[in-house]
Design an enzyme around this catalytic site. Structure first.
Site, PDB file in Angstrom:
ATOM      1  N   GLU A 173       0.810  -1.221   0.000  1.00  0.00           N
ATOM      2  CA  GLU A 173       0.000   0.000   0.000  1.00  0.00           C
ATOM      3  C   GLU A 173       0.844   1.272   0.000  1.00  0.00           C
ATOM      4  O   GLU A 173       0.633   2.182   0.815  1.00  0.00           O
ATOM      5  CB  GLU A 173      -0.967  -0.010   1.196  1.00  0.00           C
ATOM      6  CG  GLU A 173      -2.025  -1.081   1.073  1.00  0.00           C
ATOM      7  CD  GLU A 173      -3.094  -1.031   2.161  1.00  0.00           C
ATOM      8  OE1 GLU A 173      -2.947  -0.241   3.118  1.00  0.00           O
ATOM      9  OE2 GLU A 173      -4.074  -1.787   2.063  1.00  0.00           O
ATOM     10  N   GLU A 292      -5.608  -8.342  -0.483  1.00  0.00           N
ATOM     11  CA  GLU A 292      -6.326  -7.955   0.726  1.00  0.00           C
ATOM     12  C   GLU A 292      -7.774  -7.720   0.341  1.00  0.00           C
ATOM     13  O   GLU A 292      -8.066  -6.846  -0.473  1.00  0.00           O
ATOM     14  CB  GLU A 292      -5.746  -6.688   1.380  1.00  0.00           C
ATOM     15  CG  GLU A 292      -4.439  -6.901   2.126  1.00  0.00           C
ATOM     16  CD  GLU A 292      -4.033  -5.685   2.957  1.00  0.00           C
ATOM     17  OE1 GLU A 292      -4.936  -5.005   3.497  1.00  0.00           O
ATOM     18  OE2 GLU A 292      -2.818  -5.436   3.051  1.00  0.00           O
TER      19      GLU A 292
END
Length: 501
Positions: A173, A292
């Site tokens: 991320e 995710e």
């Protein structure tokens, strides 16, 4: 009562189902590792300190690939801290979750735990506070057989055989301001490209995942992927996707249609990646790693005081307790991943134990299944062979968030080797049952081997420590088959799986 029709054709194959779609995620966060998979004093603990009751549930869940060790945690992680004699491993601050990391579970221990569960390791490297050299060192320690400084160190630490990790994440991320060391797309793309090129100099057959957007709501969504892939396209194999969903403002109808947003996410990333590939006149196609995804009541956690000023070891964080409605949405999201298995070839349900997880534990006590455990475990077991183009005729309803949505979602799979098929069905109606017919004549189906439904009169019913079996799967006695056509009644807010033989 609404009615719907599903048509399956065994010749209309989307793609073979990659078993990595049924992956999960273990991060050094909250009680996922400590008091989750690892609790040396527990009655079921083995010599490594791993809870065998949790191992049994992970095997039942059917998770195939485990992403590790983060997540936000990895962006401040020094992998060297987690290997060697346990009594010499340093305690460090984890800035991501404001807690203390004891490093009592590291790469070698976790790899041994994976062998107990039968899962494959997917390893993330730190590109937040570190870079190319640390990634190469970790690769050498993990995968080189012997005869180098770091491979011999692994052997001296009690792991003579290399871990042979095939799939690696290049950071986590990196578009998010919450990420330690977050970057612009241009800066990250350059670093990821150089790291990927160096890692493939060591092993050209590695499968590398470059960071995509942290969610479709990010202001840089789409453009982030384009810029990063302009730099890294030639040396990476996957781009990551992350998505979490929750019910907001009592709008159950919109929540039940969350899969529409996941489909938009996938379509956008595929189009962007292919645009970059076409501009480069490349014959390669970048795959998606949805590494995710889950239901996560993030708004509530952000408003809480879970992350405070104290530095604690394994505090209780992000321990969502899931409802029937949450499980129905999760089952639908997994169907969406299967529907896109031509491009989504890896996925990780985040996370595995205690932290927004299908499995919960109590220190010194029980381990139990959350509602979300059931659609994942059954789909992992039944969805074999290939996903099929599934034609659905259904009534629709209007949602505040996603616009028009079908009351029924459905997906079929078929395994040529065994001659068995599976159908997964979600009734999004909040008030009415649906009668569904499934034309499975093309599959040669003559009997229903299994028909199970997850539903409850209270869509917010949950499994808790005090009532661990409040919600579970029930046989769907309405399912019957005649001349290859299945008829089944689906309760409101329900997920159903059929196995056809």
């Amino acid at each position: 009562m609404p009615t719907a029709h599903v048509e399956l054709d065994r010749r209309s194959v989307i793609a073979p189902i990659n078993r990595r779609l049924f992956g999960s995620f273990v991060e050094h966060l909250g009680r996922c590792v400590y008091d989750g998979i690892y609790e040396p004093g527990h009655p079921t603990a083995d010599a490594d300190g791993f809870r065998r009751d949790v191992v049994d549930l992970v095997k039942e869940l059917g998770s195939t690939t485990i992403r590790y060790p983060g997540g936000n945690f990895v962006s401040g992680f020094r992998w060297e801290d987690s290997v060697g004699p346990r009594d010499k491993r340093p305690v460090r601050r984890d800035l991501a979750w404001h807690s203390l990391e004891t490093n009592q579970v590291g790469l070698d221990e976790f790899a041994r735990w994976l062998k107990l569960t039968g899962s494959e390791l997917m390893l993330a490297v730190n590109l937040g506070t570190r870079g190319i050299e640390a990634a190469l060192d970790l690769l050498e320690y993990a995968n080189h057989p012997s005869g180098t400084a770091l491979s011999d160190e692994r052997i001296a630490n009690g792991t003579p055989e290399p871990h042979d990790i095939r799939m690696w994440c290049l950071g986590n991320e990196m578009d998010g301001p919450w990420q330690t060391g977050y970057m612009t797309a241009d800066d990250y793309g350059k670093l990821a490209a150089r790291t990927a090129a160096a890692m493939k100099m060591a092993d050209k057959d590695l499968e590398l995942v470059v960071c995509g957007s942290s969610g479709s709501g990010m202001p840089t969504f789409g453009e982030w992927e384009r810029v990063v892939l302009e730099h890294a396209y030639d040396n990476v194999d996957y781009v990551s996707c992350h998505a979490y969903y929750q019910e907001r403002g009592g709008d159950l109808g919109s929540f039940l249609a969350s899969a529409l947003d996941m489909q938009y996410f996938i379509d956008t990333v595929v189009a962007t990646a292919d645009h970059v590939g076409d501009r480069r006149k490349s014959k390669k196609r970048i795959m998606l790693s949805f590494d995710e995804w889950n239901i996560w009541y993030l708004d509530e956690h952000q408003a809480s005081d879970e992350v405070g000023d104290q530095w604690r070891v394994a505090p209780r964080q992000l321990e969502d307790v899931y409802s029937v409605a949450d499980a129905v949405v999760l089952g639908d999201l997994l169907m969406t991943l299967l529907r896109n298995c031509d491009r989504v070839t890896a996925a990780s349900l985040a996370q595995l134990v205690n932290v927004i997880a299908p499995i919960m534990t109590e220190p010194g006590g029980d381990a139990w299944r959350q509602t979300t455990f059931f659609p994942f475990s059954v789909t992992s077991r039944l969805a074999r062979g290939a996903a099929l183009q599934t034609r659905v005729t259904s009534e629709t309803y209007e949602t505040a968030v996603h616009g028009e949505a079908a009351l029924l979602d459905a997906l079929g799979t078929f395994d040529d080797e065994t001659g068995t098929g599976a159908v997964f069905l979600v009734n999004r109606s909040t008030t009415e049952s649906q009668t569904v017919t499934v034309d499975a004549r093309s599959l040669g189906a003559s009997r229903i081997a299994e028909a199970v439904t997850l539903a409850d009169a209270d869509p917010y019913a949950k499994n808790t420590l005090a009532d661990q079996n409040r919600v579970g799967l029930a046989p769907n006695a309405s399912a019957e088959i005649a001349d290859g056509v299945v008829t089944v009644v689906l309760p409101p807010v329900s997920w159903t799986a059929l196995s056809l033989a």
